[in-house]
Design a protein around this motif. Structure first.
Motif, PDB file in Angstrom:
ATOM      1  N   GLN A  71      -2.327   4.054  -3.354  1.00 24.62           N
ATOM      2  CA  GLN A  71      -3.483   3.303  -2.876  1.00 24.62           C
ATOM      3  C   GLN A  71      -4.163   3.994  -1.693  1.00 24.62           C
ATOM      4  O   GLN A  71      -5.335   3.764  -1.422  1.00 24.62           O
ATOM      5  CB  GLN A  71      -3.069   1.877  -2.443  1.00 24.62           C
ATOM      6  CG  GLN A  71      -2.709   0.964  -3.592  1.00 24.62           C
ATOM      7  CD  GLN A  71      -1.374   1.322  -4.240  1.00 24.62           C
ATOM      8  OE1 GLN A  71      -0.372   1.515  -3.554  1.00 24.62           O
ATOM      9  NE2 GLN A  71      -1.364   1.414  -5.558  1.00 24.62           N
ATOM     10  N   GLY A 117      -4.407   4.561  -9.555  1.00 28.40           N
ATOM     11  CA  GLY A 117      -3.719   3.394  -9.031  1.00 28.40           C
ATOM     12  C   GLY A 117      -2.257   3.620  -8.732  1.00 28.40           C
ATOM     13  O   GLY A 117      -1.534   2.677  -8.375  1.00 28.40           O
ATOM     14  N   ILE A 125       0.857  -1.184   0.000  1.00 31.51           N
ATOM     15  CA  ILE A 125       0.000   0.000   0.000  1.00 31.51           C
ATOM     16  C   ILE A 125       0.893   1.233   0.000  1.00 31.51           C
ATOM     17  O   ILE A 125       1.636   1.478   0.962  1.00 31.51           O
ATOM     18  CB  ILE A 125      -0.935   0.034   1.234  1.00 31.51           C
ATOM     19  CG1 ILE A 125      -1.749  -1.261   1.344  1.00 31.51           C
ATOM     20  CG2 ILE A 125      -1.819   1.271   1.199  1.00 31.51           C
ATOM     21  CD1 ILE A 125      -2.705  -1.478   0.210  1.00 31.51           C
ATOM     22  N   ALA A 178      -7.985  -1.367  -3.451  1.00 36.26           N
ATOM     23  CA  ALA A 178      -6.771  -1.780  -2.742  1.00 36.26           C
ATOM     24  C   ALA A 178      -7.117  -2.482  -1.436  1.00 36.26           C
ATOM     25  O   ALA A 178      -6.492  -3.480  -1.060  1.00 36.26           O
ATOM     26  CB  ALA A 178      -5.882  -0.567  -2.483  1.00 36.26           C
TER      27      ALA A 178
END
Length: 334
Positions: free
Chosen positions: A84, A81, A27, A242
């Motif tokens: 996240q 993207g 992340i 995510a």
């Protein structure tokens, strides 16, 4: 290739590949918190806790100091993207939905206790709004009370008329609100404020003492109003896409750690803000304290922005609901 050989090859590939539950989920989280600041340090602690709780299956990478762009840029990168997650204030959330901005309305919520009461009760509404837009709220937080910082001395709100005030780029409602308050708003990215103060493009900005210190903006605007104008709440959010990749068995624990982190930060906020003001004063900041008449004028200055915010930046219904909760709190205190 024989059937047996194909079967053996498929089996070997299956054994070599880690199970889905063991794959690492990375992340990338952006934040405007300056590198090395207490906020950044707390986020790094959270990243360590996430890694430990997930057995290394969830890695939280922190991109601090605006290297991922300002809050609006971070929201755009989340949609693409490239990030996240992000720790943002109502400014950044405004690029997803304007409703959170009602909590930062000048003069609407006064005092820390009043703000916390309203904030807690309005969060379910905000979580639904952000959820409907594809974002999971990891934690809510407050960056502190907002004060006005000016490069020129002032004794009363009347002295601030015509001041060139930093306004958030891409937020026409906020720009119009500053006009109603008597300022000359200049739309800027947060990353351009220090330079703009230096060059004289702007004379002032409104933000929390903690951020004014961390970003060093106060060095170019060394007069601060003693009276606050509201709060600047924030949230750490992650895209639903995510979050759904995070193993379901660890999601509850990661959320618990986020709440623990938020509680720790909020508990330290009053002291952190006081320490920030003390540090700036030791480096030349002048805090302008207002008398009763000045505080009343300051309140009225904030209220002049309400017509463009109610029904403009936020819906009249949400504005009125926050005001209703505020009045509920004030009635309970009597």
């Amino acid at each position: 290739m024989t059937v047996m050989l194909r079967t053996l090859l498929a089996l070997s590939l299956a054994l070599a590949a880690p199970p889905a539950s063991a794959q690492t989920v990375t992340i990338k989280l952006g934040t405007m918190a300056p590198e090395g600041s207490s906020w950044h340090a707390q986020l790094k602690d959270l990243a360590t806790a996430w890694s430990k709780a997930s057995g290394g299956r969830v890695v939280l990478k922190i991109f601090a100091g605006g290297v991922a762009g300002d809050e609006g840029a971070m929201v755009r990168k989340m949609r693409l993207g490239q990030l996240q997650a992000a720790a943002i204030t109502t400014v950044g959330m405004g690029d997803i939905d304007r409703t959170p901005s009602v909590l930062s309305t000048p003069g609407l919520l006064t005092g820390d206790d009043e703000f916390r009461y309203v904030y807690a009760r309005f969060q379910p509404r905000l979580e639904k709004i952000l959820g409907d837009k594809g974002f999971q709220v990891l934690l809510w937080g407050d960056t502190g009370a907002v004060h006005l910082f000016s490069h020129r001395a002032f004794k009363s709100p009347a002295d601030l008329a015509g001041l060139k005030m930093a306004a958030w780029a891409g937020d026409p409602s906020a720009t119009e609100a500053f006009k109603l308050a008597g300022f000359q708003p200049v739309a800027l990215s947060a990353t351009d404020i220090y330079t703009s103060l230096t060059t004289g493009m702007i004379d002032a900005f409104a933000n929390t003492p903690v951020f004014a210190l961390a970003a060093r903006w106060y060095e170019r605007a060394s007069y601060m109003s003693g009276a606050a104008w509201g709060h600047l709440p924030g949230a750490t959010i992650i895209t639903r896409q995510a979050w759904d990749k995070v193993p379901a068995d660890v999601q509850p624990e990661l959320l618990r750690l986020c709440r623990e982190y938020a509680g720790r930060v909020d508990a330290d906020l009053v002291k952190t803000q006081a320490d920030a003001v003390a540090a700036m004063k030791s480096n030349g900041l002048t805090v302008v304290e207002l008398d009763a008449a000045g505080r009343d004028a300051w309140q009225k200055l904030g209220e002049r922005t309400w017509p463009v915010l109610r029904g403009g930046m936020v819906s009249a219904a949400d504005f009125d609901e926050v005001k209703r909760i505020r009045d509920e709190y004030r009635a309970s205190r009597k």
